[in-house]
Design an enzyme around this catalytic site. Sequence first.
Site, short mmCIF file in Angstrom:
data_model
loop_
_atom_site.label_atom_id
_atom_site.label_comp_id
_atom_site.label_asym_id
_atom_site.label_seq_id
_atom_site.Cartn_x
_atom_site.Cartn_y
_atom_site.Cartn_z
N HIS A 130 4.61 -31.32 11.53
CA HIS A 130 3.94 -30.07 11.17
C HIS A 130 2.89 -30.26 10.07
O HIS A 130 1.98 -29.44 9.94
CB HIS A 130 4.98 -29.03 10.71
CG HIS A 130 6.04 -28.79 11.73
ND1 HIS A 130 5.79 -28.19 12.95
CD2 HIS A 130 7.36 -29.12 11.74
CE1 HIS A 130 6.90 -28.14 13.66
NE2 HIS A 130 7.86 -28.71 12.95
N ASP B 293 0.88 -1.16 0.00
CA ASP B 293 0.00 0.00 0.00
C ASP B 293 0.92 1.22 0.00
O ASP B 293 2.15 1.09 -0.20
CB ASP B 293 -0.99 -0.03 1.19
CG ASP B 293 -0.32 0.19 2.54
OD1 ASP B 293 0.93 0.26 2.58
OD2 ASP B 293 -1.04 0.31 3.55
C1 RB5 Z 1 -1.80 2.68 6.65
O1 RB5 Z 1 -1.80 3.86 7.38
C2 RB5 Z 1 -1.61 1.50 7.58
O2 RB5 Z 1 -2.73 1.33 8.39
C3 RB5 Z 1 -1.32 0.25 6.79
O3 RB5 Z 1 -0.21 0.45 5.99
C4 RB5 Z 1 -1.02 -1.00 7.59
O4 RB5 Z 1 -0.02 -0.79 8.52
C5 RB5 Z 1 -2.20 -1.71 8.14
O5 RB5 Z 1 -2.10 -2.80 8.74
#
Ligand code: RB5
Length: 155
Positions: free
Chosen positions: A133, A8
């Site tokens: 496992h 992201d």
């Molecule tokens: C984004 O701000 C953040 O929430 C995301 O990158 C992540 O860490 C979520 O788990």
Amino acid sequence: MRIAIASDHAGFIQKDPLAQYLRSKGHEVVDLGPKTDERCDYPDYADKVARMVARGEAERGVLICGTGLGIAMTADKVPGIRATPIQTPEFAQLAREHNDANVIGLSGRFVPLEVNEKILDVFLSTEFAGGRHAPRVEKMMREDDPSFQGVPLDL
Ligand code: RB5
């Protein structure tokens, strides 16, 4: 190895360097985005990588968000995926040996690039240990079965 990678906006800063690192080690890397660090939702990118791995179009998935947590949680929703957030090479080793993890969630904000590179070295080179496992991983991957009670609770 064929590896799908995505992030992201919070993991974006490490996505291209890690993709380049993996290519320098001879891996084929499929970059599923994003193309910029514009704010976006990690589930959208986790889903792309998870589905590619689940379909067998990539052997492993690498996901990077701020913490590695949400992006791994989302990937785990896709049947066939065993995704986990990882912050140390030791945990990467155990996630492969004990849990046969096929997708890794890395932190772009709290773990330095050099450490994430080491984590990926271990994640991609460690085999599942099998043995004791194997039945545990099989149980973990069982489709939701309402009749499955697990070990009876002693309340
Ligand atoms: C984004 O701000 C953040 O929430 C995301 O990158 C992540 O860490 C979520 O788990």
